[in-house]
Scaffold this active site. Structure first.
Site, short mmCIF file in Angstrom:
data_model
loop_
_atom_site.label_atom_id
_atom_site.label_comp_id
_atom_site.label_asym_id
_atom_site.label_seq_id
_atom_site.Cartn_x
_atom_site.Cartn_y
_atom_site.Cartn_z
N ALA A 152 1.30 13.05 -43.15
CA ALA A 152 1.06 14.41 -42.94
C ALA A 152 2.01 14.98 -41.82
O ALA A 152 2.16 14.44 -40.83
CB ALA A 152 -0.42 14.69 -43.01
N PRO A 153 2.43 16.26 -41.84
CA PRO A 153 3.24 16.88 -40.96
C PRO A 153 2.39 17.55 -39.77
O PRO A 153 1.14 17.67 -40.04
CB PRO A 153 4.28 17.76 -41.22
CG PRO A 153 3.09 18.40 -42.53
CD PRO A 153 2.36 17.07 -43.06
N TRP A 154 3.05 18.23 -38.71
CA TRP A 154 2.13 18.78 -37.69
C TRP A 154 2.19 20.40 -38.10
O TRP A 154 1.51 21.06 -37.22
CB TRP A 154 2.75 18.57 -36.53
CG TRP A 154 4.26 18.63 -36.02
CD1 TRP A 154 4.92 17.65 -35.98
CD2 TRP A 154 5.13 19.86 -36.01
NE1 TRP A 154 6.50 18.06 -35.75
CE2 TRP A 154 6.36 19.65 -35.79
CE3 TRP A 154 4.76 21.34 -36.26
CZ2 TRP A 154 7.60 20.03 -35.56
CZ3 TRP A 154 6.11 22.26 -35.93
CH2 TRP A 154 7.19 21.62 -35.82
N LYS A 178 -1.94 9.21 -42.29
CA LYS A 178 -1.60 9.15 -40.94
C LYS A 178 -1.06 10.85 -40.61
O LYS A 178 -0.15 11.28 -41.14
CB LYS A 178 -0.53 8.38 -40.62
CG LYS A 178 -0.20 8.39 -39.05
CD LYS A 178 1.15 7.52 -38.65
CE LYS A 178 2.22 8.73 -38.85
NZ LYS A 178 2.25 9.69 -37.81
N PRO A 179 -1.89 11.43 -39.78
CA PRO A 179 -1.67 12.58 -39.19
C PRO A 179 -0.27 12.53 -38.48
O PRO A 179 -0.22 11.26 -37.63
CB PRO A 179 -2.78 13.18 -38.38
CG PRO A 179 -3.43 12.19 -38.28
CD PRO A 179 -3.37 10.94 -39.25
N SER A 235 10.63 15.75 -41.96
CA SER A 235 11.91 16.19 -42.14
C SER A 235 12.57 15.34 -43.11
O SER A 235 12.26 14.26 -43.42
CB SER A 235 12.46 15.92 -40.66
OG SER A 235 12.39 14.54 -40.36
N GLU A 256 8.31 15.61 -49.49
CA GLU A 256 8.47 17.18 -49.43
C GLU A 256 9.10 17.27 -48.23
O GLU A 256 8.33 17.14 -47.09
CB GLU A 256 6.88 17.63 -49.66
CG GLU A 256 7.03 19.33 -49.88
CD GLU A 256 7.31 20.21 -48.63
OE1 GLU A 256 8.60 20.66 -48.55
OE2 GLU A 256 6.36 20.48 -47.79
N CYS A 290 8.12 25.06 -44.26
CA CYS A 290 9.47 24.83 -44.99
C CYS A 290 10.07 25.76 -45.83
O CYS A 290 11.14 26.11 -46.54
CB CYS A 290 9.48 23.63 -45.63
SG CYS A 290 8.88 22.07 -44.77
N GLU A 386 17.96 23.66 -40.54
CA GLU A 386 16.56 24.48 -40.40
C GLU A 386 16.03 24.42 -39.04
O GLU A 386 16.02 23.56 -38.25
CB GLU A 386 15.40 23.39 -41.14
CG GLU A 386 13.97 23.77 -41.05
CD GLU A 386 13.14 23.12 -42.13
OE1 GLU A 386 12.31 23.51 -42.66
OE2 GLU A 386 13.53 21.82 -41.98
#
Length: 484
Positions: A152-154, A178-179, A235, A256, A290, A386
């Protein structure tokens, strides 16, 4: 005196554990720039333990009737509501997010999304059984894929965890998630919530596991022999690395990745309404989304008026402390992200003009002013790459053909929006825009029933909706002879 840091721990097979080798990393609150906790820096032994727990729990979880899995997910959703204030506090500290916005904009949709997938667990659809060869009946079975390794992302650590575990568990898979190493706190709290529900309802706690760590930890998860599927939100670079690692044993991959959403504003648009909505959609969560409305294309006849109105709106938008109910967004997530956003501004070409913002604000933390940059060309770095910050760029286009060309002229293809009163134009644009989502006269609303996912370098696979649910299943053909 120094304040003792809170100790976060992995959650493996129903137990909170330190990393096997004792390694830790500090976790920083981006609103203050100060460490508030330590988290495990998990290695191969920790990954092995988590995968073993998920693998052992999988057969019993897979074989449950969907109604039983639904019962678990509904209880998890209820518990999210009951412990909402704990989740809000953890996420605010994780990310520096305004408390009021986490309460109003994240908790309700997360609970709704879990409940949606609870229902989806009982609504798997496929072709009906039939005779496609004389004397034989064919049946289609949809089955869970197995253990899922999820990263997972931040930017939305709590909500993205929900987007990953809810469809996976609903479909009958078990999970190791995993965060991000910068935002583990809320995911560890989610583990406590889910573990307690599994225990209360008599299921193995190994169904859901959390391991904290860095990119190396994520690599170990993806390359591990146990998972049948790897899912990542992150990313483009991280997605490519995951796809490459997963290819070594042909794991299924769900990606994603980044976005560079075009916001195409035609001359017949209600400028005041468009500016109001685009400001929120561009700066919410500090632009760390995003799908954020950060690349605006405006028809040349209204360009100057639109830019002036947008710059004014930006100057009136607030960023600040987590307890200030008047702020729209908090800080950037970490020092590296602040450096990245600053770098884009510092490297602006001579023809670009900063209409508002453009600088760091505050004496502590990673806050950046709401920024508008005009005068840009299609090939400029800030248009093509981005930024992932509170920076809205503006370009001027002449006609519909040019708008489509420039809107599609980036490597990302996640989300987009069209602003016009002309229904035919809106329909033509929605067909021509090469993005996984096209909003018309709005930007950024999401619902659990509709898919979220992109094309090109924005990745593949869908989150949310029945399509996202089906991504966590596999299809089996069963054929039986009618002769007995």
């Amino acid at each position: 005196m120094t304040t003792a840091l809170r100790r976060l721990r992995n959650y493996i097979d129903g137990e909170f554990r330190d990393a096997a080798d004792g390694r830790t990393t500090e976790v920083v609150n981006p609103a203050t720039g100060e460490a508030y906790a330590t988290a495990p820096l998990s290695g191969a032994a920790d990954v092995d333990a988590a995968m073993a727990a998920a693998e052992a729990a999988f057969p019993a979880w897979r074989d449950l009737v969907p109604a039983e899995r639904q019962k678990v997910l509904l209880k998890i959703a209820d518990r999210f509501e009951e412990r909402a204030e704990e989740l809000i506090a953890a996420e605010s500290e994780n990310c520096g997010k305004p408390i009021a916005l986490v309460r109003s904009e994240e908790i309700p949709p997360m609970v709704d999304q879990i409940r949606f997938f609870a229902g989806a667990a009982r609504m798997l659809e496929g072709r009906s059984a039939g005779e496609y060869m004389e004397g034989f009946t064919s049946i289609i079975r949809r089955e869970p894929v197995g253990v899922c390794a999820q990263v997972a992302p931040w930017n939305y650590p709590m909500m993205m965890a929900v987007w990953k575990f809810a469809p996976a568990l609903a479909a009958g898979n078990t999970v190791v998630i995993k965060p991000s190493d910068t935002t583990p706190a809320s995911t560890v709290l989610i583990a406590d919530i889910i573990g307690s529900v599994l225990d209360e309802l008599g299921h193995s706690r190994g169904v859901f596991n959390v391991i904290c760590g860095d990119r190396e930890t994520g690599r170990l998860m993806v390359e591990h022999k146990v998972p049948a599927m790897a899912s990542i939100t992150g990313s483009v670079r991280a997605g490519m690395q995951v796809a490459e690692s997963a290819s070594k044993d042909l794991k299924r991959v769900h990606l994603e990745l980044g976005g560079k959403a075009p916001v195409v504003v035609f001359e017949d648009t209600d400028i005041a309404k468009a500016v109001e909505d685009i400001t929120v959609a561009g700066y919410f969560n500090a632009g760390q989304d995003c799908t954020a409305a950060t690349r605006v294309l405006v028809q040349d006849s209204i360009h100057d008026e639109f830019v002036a109105a947008l710059a004014k709106a930006a100057s009136e938008t607030k960023t600040g402390a987590v307890d200030d109910e008047d702020v729209l967004y908090g800080p950037l997530n970490n020092a590296n992200q602040l450096k990245q956003v600053k770098g884009f501004i510092e490297r602006l070409p001579a023809h670009a003009k900063i209409e508002a913002g453009g600088e760091q604000v505050g004496e502590k933390g990673y806050f950046f002013a709401p920024t508008v940059v005009s005068g840009l060309k299609q090939g400029d770095e800030i248009v093509q790459q981005e930024v992932f910050g509170p920076v809205i760029t503006v370009q001027s286009f002449s006609d519909e053909k040019q708008a489509v060309e420039w809107a599609n002229g980036v490597e990302y293809a996640l989300a987009s929006s069209v602003w016009t009163k002309d229904h035919g134009r809106a329909m033509r644009m929605s067909k021509s825009l090469d993005f996984g989502c096209v909003w018309i006269n709005t930007h950024i609303p999401l619902v659990a029933e509709m898919p979220h996912g992109g094309f090109k370098k924005s990745g593949y696979g869908k989150d949310l909706s029945s399509y996202g649910f089906e991504d966590y299943t596999r299809i089996k053909h069963v054929m039986t002879s009618l002769d007995g």
